[in-house]
Motif scaffolding. Structure first.
Motif, short mmCIF file in Angstrom:
data_model
loop_
_atom_site.label_atom_id
_atom_site.label_comp_id
_atom_site.label_asym_id
_atom_site.label_seq_id
_atom_site.Cartn_x
_atom_site.Cartn_y
_atom_site.Cartn_z
N ILE A 45 12.57 24.61 4.69
CA ILE A 45 11.11 24.53 4.79
C ILE A 45 10.67 23.20 5.38
O ILE A 45 9.79 23.13 6.25
N LEU A 48 11.45 23.04 9.13
CA LEU A 48 10.62 23.92 9.96
C LEU A 48 9.16 23.48 10.04
O LEU A 48 8.49 23.72 11.03
N MET A 49 8.68 22.87 8.98
CA MET A 49 7.25 22.55 8.89
C MET A 49 6.83 21.54 9.96
O MET A 49 7.48 20.53 10.18
N PRO A 79 5.87 27.14 7.23
CA PRO A 79 6.96 28.06 6.89
C PRO A 79 6.56 29.05 5.79
O PRO A 79 5.91 28.68 4.82
N HIS A 83 10.28 33.13 7.56
CA HIS A 83 10.90 32.10 8.39
C HIS A 83 12.24 31.65 7.81
O HIS A 83 13.20 31.41 8.56
N VAL A 84 12.31 31.53 6.51
CA VAL A 84 13.57 31.13 5.85
C VAL A 84 14.62 32.21 6.08
O VAL A 84 15.80 31.91 6.33
N TRP A 87 15.94 31.87 9.59
CA TRP A 87 16.85 30.72 9.66
C TRP A 87 18.25 31.12 9.20
O TRP A 87 19.24 30.83 9.88
N THR A 152 9.59 31.05 16.10
CA THR A 152 10.42 30.79 14.93
C THR A 152 11.89 30.63 15.30
O THR A 152 12.56 29.70 14.84
N LYS A 155 12.42 27.32 16.94
CA LYS A 155 12.38 26.20 15.99
C LYS A 155 13.68 26.13 15.19
O LYS A 155 14.16 25.04 14.88
#
Length: 495
Positions: A45, A48-49, A79, A83-84, A87, A152, A155
């Protein structure tokens, strides 16, 4: 601190620095050990933020500056659980894809050398079975336009080095340039040749190599290009191929394209991530070889946000970034109007928030109100109105008119069901309604006259009226609004 290296073409690379992992099998492969350590949820998190710069005193600046400053919101990245998940999917595909491609494994070296000789001598047959057992899988990211699929993935990939330069590994000479990931765009005409050419050009652009000039000729067929792509992928230690806008494959050549990527995974061990809108989902449903590879953790379905805690978290995370002179607190009424006008599509939420602030600045009101939101939507979201109206209706047939908005529902057993051929199903449903209407209409005819006083919203009253006037119950139900009317345009037809 990892050292940066600049390739002769000016591209930034990273000098290999080998990490020790708690997973034993990861510690014998330089391609894996050169990758960053795996992160927990909290670290993901944080990585990504992206928070835009903000100072409260900026609210006192002249309006001519503030209408520009508010566009910083386009850089914000909040995030969310999805998104997690993406990843973890990306990292898992890269790490696992390298498992069978250890450049210090004798069997793999023997396979690469044998394959290379066959390709150079033009005796390589992609249909011939080999002893090489790939560990490459593919990922699937399907979602609404505007939810941030490509953003996403980019990133996440930014948290991996793109190019790693190796020199020695555990005291052994290892002169290798490793390309960890590459992103390609699906050609609009689904041309495999165009995709292959794009691959060679992109690799040359990143690494400064001359593969395009070396391997590609005008008369080279796609069947001849695929093995060459494979040998280049092996030579550069390619870890992941990302294929964006995969919905273009539905136009033509789906079967050939799927054969193409299955061969890339099976024969050369390169994992692939497909990114597309819901329009591309049937492609993977009809291909078992692909479907079985994306089943489980390799499949992410990303619909618009529901009006729930996730949506509120997202809205609350951006709400503090106000450059109007009068700060507006987030009320329940504003939450509802923002959801109503964006239907939980993250890109539209940001765009609406930016435009509402600009509207407040232009008008001189300097605060966010429900009226300002409605006016902004009316003036700036005109082109989006038909799409948003279809989402608000919840009618799957209206939504199906827009291929990138078709909702894919995920059931309790993790299987995905999709409404295919909506026109055909609509025709079947109309027939069923007529049959039910005829049955009910005949069943309510009493042997003796019985007076019944039904309320206006009682559907039984509609059937009685239809029976008395000799009008089709289906037409009367349509007139009363119990059935959604599906307009069939000229040239359209039922399947």
């Amino acid at each position: 601190m990892k050292n940066k290296i600049y390739l002769p073409n000016g591209v930034e690379a990273q000098e290999a620095c080998y990490n020790e992992f708690p997973i034993e099998e990861y510690n014998t492969n330089p391609f894996i050990q050169a990758l960053p350590l795996l992160a927990d949820k909290k670290t993901i998190i944080k990585k990504l933020m992206t928070i835009p710069p903000f100072k409260e005193e900026e609210r006192e600046l002249d309006s001519s500056y503030r209408v520009h400053i508010v566009q910083r919101l386009y850089k914000l990245f909040q995030p969310l659980p999805q998104h997690v998940r993406i990843w973890n999917m990306v990292f898992s595909l890269v790490f696992q894809g390298y498992m069978a491609r250890n450049p210090f494994d004798k069997e793999y070296i023997r396979y690469v050398n044998a394959t290379g000789k066959q390709i150079i001598n033009r005796t390589y047959d992609i249909n011939t079975r080999t002893d090489f057992r790939t560990t490459a899988n593919c990922g699937l990211l399907i979602g609404y336009s505007g939810m941030g699929k490509t953003t996403t993935v980019n990133k996440v990939l930014n948290n991996m080095p793109s190019v790693i330069v190796h020199d020695t590994y555990k005291g052994q000479h290892f002169n290798q340039t490793q390309l960890v990931h590459i992103t390609l765009q699906t050609p609009h005409n689904a041309s495999l040749k165009a995709l292959s050419l794009q691959f060679f050009m992109k690799v040359d652009e990143i690494l400064g190599t001359n593969n395009f000039k070396k391997y590609v000729s005008r008369n080279l067929s796609v069947d001849a290009m695929l093995p060459l792509m494979g040998i280049v992928s092996q030579n550069i230690g390619l870890g992941l191929m990302v294929l964006d806008e995969v919905q273009h494959l539905q136009n033509r050549g789906v079967q050939q394209m799927m054969n193409y990527f299955v061969t890339l995974m099976n024969s050369f061990g390169v994992p692939v991530i497909f990114i597309g809108t819901p329009a591309s989902y049937p492609i993977f449903q009809t291909e078992l070889r692909i479907a079985r590879r994306v089943s489980g953790s390799g499949e992410v379905i990303w619909n618009n946000m529901a009006n729930d805690n996730e949506f509120r978290l997202f809205l609350e995370s951006i709400w503090r970034y106000q450059w109007n002179q009068k700060f507006t607190h987030l009320s329940e009424e504003l939450i509802q109007i923002f959801y109503e006008e964006t239907q939980g599509i993250s890109d539209l939420i940001i765009k609406l928030f930016v435009n509402v602030q600009q509207m407040a600045i232009y008008s001189g009101k300097e605060e966010i109100t429900v009226e300002t939101v409605k006016r902004t939507v009316k003036e700036n979201f005109k082109m989006m109105k038909p799409m948003l109206d279809s989402l608000r209706s919840g009618n799957p047939y209206k939504i199906a008119k827009y291929e990138d908005l078709r909702r894919i529902e995920e059931t309790h057993n993790k299987r995905i069901e999709r409404l295919d051929q909506p026109e055909k199903k609509m025709k079947q449903n109309i027939i069923k309604v007529n049959q039910v209407a005829d049955t009910i209409s005949s069943s309510i005819k009493p042997k003796h006259k019985i007076l019944r006083d039904y309320t206006n919203d009682d559907i039984r009253k509609v059937f009685i009226q239809a029976n008395k006037s000799d009008v089709s119950p289906c037409l009367l139900l349509l007139e009363k609004g119990y059935i959604d009317e599906m307009s069939i345009g000229q040239g359209d037809h039922f399947l």
